[in-house]
Design a protein around this motif. Structure first.
Motif, PDB file in Angstrom:
ATOM      1  N   ARG A 176      12.988  -5.305  40.031  1.00 30.26           N
ATOM      2  CA  ARG A 176      12.886  -6.408  40.983  1.00 30.26           C
ATOM      3  C   ARG A 176      11.860  -7.396  40.439  1.00 30.26           C
ATOM      4  O   ARG A 176      10.692  -7.064  40.241  1.00 30.26           O
ATOM      5  N   PHE A 177      12.323  -8.621  40.181  1.00 34.04           N
ATOM      6  CA  PHE A 177      11.469  -9.687  39.654  1.00 34.04           C
ATOM      7  C   PHE A 177      11.019 -10.584  40.799  1.00 34.04           C
ATOM      8  O   PHE A 177      11.813 -10.924  41.680  1.00 34.04           O
ATOM      9  N   THR A 178       9.742 -10.972  40.761  1.00 37.46           N
ATOM     10  CA  THR A 178       9.190 -11.882  41.763  1.00 37.46           C
ATOM     11  C   THR A 178       8.250 -12.856  41.059  1.00 37.46           C
ATOM     12  O   THR A 178       7.849 -12.628  39.916  1.00 37.46           O
ATOM     13  N   LYS A 179       7.898 -13.925  41.764  1.00 37.82           N
ATOM     14  CA  LYS A 179       6.901 -14.868  41.253  1.00 37.82           C
ATOM     15  C   LYS A 179       5.527 -14.370  41.661  1.00 37.82           C
ATOM     16  O   LYS A 179       5.304 -14.017  42.816  1.00 37.82           O
ATOM     17  N   SER A 180       4.604 -14.375  40.702  1.00 39.52           N
ATOM     18  CA  SER A 180       3.227 -13.983  41.017  1.00 39.52           C
ATOM     19  C   SER A 180       2.527 -15.171  41.677  1.00 39.52           C
ATOM     20  O   SER A 180       3.062 -16.277  41.708  1.00 39.52           O
ATOM     21  N   GLY A 181       1.307 -14.938  42.179  1.00 36.02           N
ATOM     22  CA  GLY A 181       0.531 -15.995  42.808  1.00 36.02           C
ATOM     23  C   GLY A 181       0.307 -17.181  41.888  1.00 36.02           C
ATOM     24  O   GLY A 181       0.244 -18.314  42.320  1.00 36.02           O
ATOM     25  N   GLY A 182       0.200 -16.933  40.580  1.00 39.43           N
ATOM     26  CA  GLY A 182      -0.041 -17.998  39.611  1.00 39.43           C
ATOM     27  C   GLY A 182       1.230 -18.623  39.070  1.00 39.43           C
ATOM     28  O   GLY A 182       1.185 -19.392  38.111  1.00 39.43           O
ATOM     29  N   GLY A 183       2.385 -18.276  39.653  1.00 38.24           N
ATOM     30  CA  GLY A 183       3.651 -18.864  39.212  1.00 38.24           C
ATOM     31  C   GLY A 183       4.274 -18.163  38.021  1.00 38.24           C
ATOM     32  O   GLY A 183       5.233 -18.668  37.435  1.00 38.24           O
ATOM     33  N   LEU A 184       3.743 -17.009  37.636  1.00 38.59           N
ATOM     34  CA  LEU A 184       4.307 -16.235  36.532  1.00 38.59           C
ATOM     35  C   LEU A 184       5.315 -15.241  37.084  1.00 38.59           C
ATOM     36  O   LEU A 184       5.437 -15.063  38.293  1.00 38.59           O
ATOM     37  N   ILE A 185       6.023 -14.548  36.193  1.00 38.90           N
ATOM     38  CA  ILE A 185       7.018 -13.564  36.633  1.00 38.90           C
ATOM     39  C   ILE A 185       6.384 -12.179  36.652  1.00 38.90           C
ATOM     40  O   ILE A 185       5.797 -11.735  35.669  1.00 38.90           O
ATOM     41  N   SER A 186       6.514 -11.497  37.792  1.00 38.39           N
ATOM     42  CA  SER A 186       6.070 -10.112  37.947  1.00 38.39           C
ATOM     43  C   SER A 186       7.299  -9.217  38.020  1.00 38.39           C
ATOM     44  O   SER A 186       8.394  -9.680  38.342  1.00 38.39           O
ATOM     45  N   LEU A 187       7.092  -7.933  37.722  1.00 36.50           N
ATOM     46  CA  LEU A 187       8.209  -6.980  37.717  1.00 36.50           C
ATOM     47  C   LEU A 187       7.779  -5.673  38.347  1.00 36.50           C
ATOM     48  O   LEU A 187       6.718  -5.134  38.031  1.00 36.50           O
ATOM     49  N   GLU A 188       8.633  -5.174  39.234  1.00 32.75           N
ATOM     50  CA  GLU A 188       8.493  -3.818  39.750  1.00 32.75           C
ATOM     51  C   GLU A 188       9.698  -3.048  39.230  1.00 32.75           C
ATOM     52  O   GLU A 188      10.841  -3.447  39.475  1.00 32.75           O
ATOM     53  N   VAL A 189       9.440  -1.986  38.474  1.00 31.09           N
ATOM     54  CA  VAL A 189      10.539  -1.231  37.865  1.00 31.09           C
ATOM     55  C   VAL A 189      10.421   0.241  38.242  1.00 31.09           C
ATOM     56  O   VAL A 189       9.322   0.797  38.290  1.00 31.09           O
ATOM     57  N   THR A 190      11.566   0.842  38.538  1.00 28.81           N
ATOM     58  CA  THR A 190      11.624   2.258  38.863  1.00 28.81           C
ATOM     59  C   THR A 190      12.125   3.011  37.639  1.00 28.81           C
ATOM     60  O   THR A 190      13.242   2.768  37.163  1.00 28.81           O
ATOM     61  N   GLN A 191      11.283   3.912  37.130  1.00 26.60           N
ATOM     62  CA  GLN A 191      11.630   4.725  35.968  1.00 26.60           C
ATOM     63  C   GLN A 191      12.686   5.756  36.369  1.00 26.60           C
ATOM     64  O   GLN A 191      12.833   6.080  37.559  1.00 26.60           O
ATOM     65  N   PRO A 192      13.436   6.311  35.409  1.00 31.57           N
ATOM     66  CA  PRO A 192      14.413   7.353  35.736  1.00 31.57           C
ATOM     67  C   PRO A 192      13.796   8.552  36.474  1.00 31.57           C
ATOM     68  O   PRO A 192      14.461   9.212  37.269  1.00 31.57           O
ATOM     69  N   SER A 193      12.504   8.799  36.241  1.00 30.28           N
ATOM     70  CA  SER A 193      11.811   9.901  36.922  1.00 30.28           C
ATOM     71  C   SER A 193      11.545   9.590  38.393  1.00 30.28           C
ATOM     72  O   SER A 193      11.147  10.468  39.149  1.00 30.28           O
ATOM     73  N   GLY A 194      11.735   8.319  38.795  1.00 31.96           N
ATOM     74  CA  GLY A 194      11.446   7.902  40.159  1.00 31.96           C
ATOM     75  C   GLY A 194      10.099   7.212  40.286  1.00 31.96           C
ATOM     76  O   GLY A 194       9.794   6.630  41.324  1.00 31.96           O
ATOM     77  N   LYS A 195       9.287   7.290  39.236  1.00 32.19           N
ATOM     78  CA  LYS A 195       7.980   6.629  39.242  1.00 32.19           C
ATOM     79  C   LYS A 195       8.175   5.116  39.260  1.00 32.19           C
ATOM     80  O   LYS A 195       8.980   4.573  38.511  1.00 32.19           O
ATOM     81  N   VAL A 196       7.429   4.422  40.135  1.00 29.59           N
ATOM     82  CA  VAL A 196       7.516   2.970  40.240  1.00 29.59           C
ATOM     83  C   VAL A 196       6.311   2.359  39.533  1.00 29.59           C
ATOM     84  O   VAL A 196       5.169   2.762  39.767  1.00 29.59           O
TER      85      VAL A 196
END
Length: 194
Positions: free
Chosen positions: A34-54
């Motif tokens: 899941r990609f989102t814009k950070s507070g500074g206008g950059l791209i942030s990423l939340e990724v879920t590993q195959p193990s389930g770890k985020v």
């Protein structure tokens, strides 16, 4: 040279694990990224590993594997480069941007367009050669520009679809989408290199 009284350090299991521990690049899909814009206008990423770890990355940098021939496929997502750490590790690869929701794909495309800024040449005002260098005076989609090129034979490439890519001595890239659509005066200046 070591003498007989010096002992050699033998790697234990934890040392060997550290030697081979590195990030494995993931296939990034809407299901695990899941990609989102950070507070500074950059791209942030939340990724879920195959193990389930985020994992959360405050800033990620997209890059094209095939920037000329296939700009919207095989997009590498990396951590940013740093002075201490060097080149940022690859987090994963997006096979095609079209699988992501419009808002996310547009955010990544906008960043890629900024990163791979290639203004299109619309008119060639002047061209001259001097001491092995070519001096161009052109109007582009980004305004009027003058640039210098060495060895046009190697720095002007025509693709199968007719697009032309021109690289200046600083590595900047300019395109001509269709040379036949240039005015007659402009076309004559570039024709010998096509």
């Amino acid at each position: 040279m070591a003498n007989a009284t010096e002992t050699k350090k033998v790697l234990d299991d934890s040392d060997i694990t550290d030697l081979f521990e590195h990030r494995v690049s993931l296939e990034l899909t809407p299901e695990n990224a899941r990609f989102t814009k950070s507070g500074g206008g950059l791209i942030s990423l939340e990724v879920t590993q195959p193990s389930g770890k985020v994992e959360f990355f405050e800033r990620v940098v997209p890059g094209r594997a095939f920037p000329i021939s296939s700009p919207d496929t095989f997009i590498a997502i990396r951590e940013p480069d740093t002075q201490l750490g060097g080149r940022g590790a690859e987090i994963g690869m997006i096979e095609t941007l079209d699988i992501f929701p419009e808002e996310m794909s547009r955010m990544i495309r906008d960043e890629l367009e900024h990163r791979y800024f290639t203004p299109a040449i619309k008119k060639i005002h002047g061209f001259r050669e001097k001491f092995g260098y070519c001096y161009w005076d052109v109007t582009t989609t980004a305004g009027r520009v003058e640039f210098i090129m060495n060895n046009p034979t190697n720095n002007i490439r025509t693709l199968e679809d007719g697009r032309v890519f021109m690289y200046d001595i600083d590595g900047n890239c300019f395109t001509i989408d269709d040379p036949r659509k240039l005015d007659k005066h402009s076309y004559k200046k570039v024709e010998i290199y096509l």
